[in-house]
Enzyme design. Structure first.
Site, mmCIF file in Angstrom:
data_model
loop_
_atom_site.group_PDB
_atom_site.id
_atom_site.type_symbol
_atom_site.label_atom_id
_atom_site.label_comp_id
_atom_site.label_asym_id
_atom_site.label_seq_id
_atom_site.Cartn_x
_atom_site.Cartn_y
_atom_site.Cartn_z
ATOM 1 N N GLY A 46 0.843 -1.190 0.000
ATOM 2 C CA GLY A 46 0.000 0.000 0.000
ATOM 3 C C GLY A 46 0.874 1.235 0.000
ATOM 4 N N GLN A 51 3.339 9.994 1.060
ATOM 5 C CA GLN A 51 4.599 9.252 1.124
ATOM 6 C C GLN A 51 5.509 9.527 -0.061
ATOM 7 O OE1 GLN A 51 2.552 5.314 2.123
ATOM 8 N NE2 GLN A 51 4.489 5.173 3.228
ATOM 9 N N CYS A 97 6.269 0.090 7.810
ATOM 10 C CA CYS A 97 5.850 1.171 6.926
ATOM 11 C C CYS A 97 7.035 1.610 6.072
ATOM 12 C CB CYS A 97 5.357 2.342 7.778
ATOM 13 S SG CYS A 97 4.894 3.788 6.812
ATOM 14 N N LEU A 98 6.781 1.828 4.798
ATOM 15 C CA LEU A 98 7.849 2.268 3.890
ATOM 16 C C LEU A 98 8.455 3.592 4.342
ATOM 17 C CD1 LEU A 98 6.093 1.401 0.507
ATOM 18 C CD2 LEU A 98 7.969 0.146 1.576
ATOM 19 N N HIS A 139 -4.168 1.642 7.712
ATOM 20 C CA HIS A 139 -2.816 2.218 7.739
ATOM 21 C C HIS A 139 -2.691 3.330 6.693
ATOM 22 C CE1 HIS A 139 1.729 1.599 8.138
ATOM 23 N NE2 HIS A 139 1.637 2.322 7.036
ATOM 24 N N GLU A 140 -3.184 3.077 5.480
ATOM 25 C CA GLU A 140 -3.048 4.087 4.402
ATOM 26 C C GLU A 140 -3.933 5.301 4.665
ATOM 27 O OE1 GLU A 140 -0.572 3.778 2.687
ATOM 28 O OE2 GLU A 140 -0.261 1.635 2.950
ATOM 29 N N HIS A 143 -2.307 7.567 6.877
ATOM 30 C CA HIS A 143 -1.287 8.384 6.203
ATOM 31 C C HIS A 143 -1.890 9.674 5.632
ATOM 32 C CE1 HIS A 143 2.519 6.325 6.329
ATOM 33 N NE2 HIS A 143 2.061 5.206 5.787
#
Ligand code: NI
Length: 167
Positions: A46, A51, A97-98, A139-140, A143
């Site tokens: 995702g 990000q 997380c990225l 999670h997204e 963000h």
């Protein structure tokens, strides 16, 4: 399609509430294409627009079924995503997380969520997700609201090896 640099947690853009999208134009679709490409290369399951440094309410998710590898991965693009329903039941899982490279943490998330928004053409979408897919959406959507999983995690640590899909 361009692979974009993934911003990490120190960047302000990851702490701001992203702007809603009002215009469904080529610029938006180009952003979505870049996000899909960047997510796949990372690799992650995702990605949210902040990000890659773009403060817009756009997320992409690509995931199959955690219990069945035979289930093909499905790609979701959600613009202006919103959780409109969620189960009271929560489940604790390990997230990475990225934008927080090298760490994972334990986070409680709703087991089932209903997400509403639009696709990249402005068409309304509604998705009911459960388990890991529900976790990825939560999670997204965090963000695009300036929230990182580390805000919600009971414990955060540096794993010796990769323990989880990165979101
Ligand atoms: Ni993330």
């Amino acid at each position: 399609m361009t692979i974009q640099t993934i911003y990490t947690y120190e960047e302000d853009v990851l702490r701001q509430k992203a702007q809603p999208v009002e215009t469904f134009d080529e610029e938006l679709r180009s952003l979505v294409d870049d996000m899909i490409e960047t997510m796949r290369v990372a690799p992650g399951v995702g990605l949210a627009a902040p990000q890659i440094g773009v403060s817009k309410q756009v997320i992409v998710v690509e995931f199959g079924d955690e219990d069945d590898e035979a289930v093909p991965e499905q790609l979701f693009v959600v613009v202006n995503p919103e959780i409109v329903g969620q189960s009271k039941d929560t489940v604790v899982g390990i997230e990475g997380c990225l934008s927080v490279p090298g760490f994972v943490g334990e986070v409680a998330r709703a087991q089932v969520v209903t997400v509403r928004g639009q696709d990249q053409h402005g068409k309304k979408v509604k998705i009911r997700a459960q388990g890991w897919l529900a976790r990825i959406f939560q999670h997204e959507i965090d963000h695009v609201n300036g929230v990182l999983y580390t805000d919600r995690a009971g414990q955060i640590w540096k794993p010796d090896h990769e323990e989880t899909d990165t979101i």
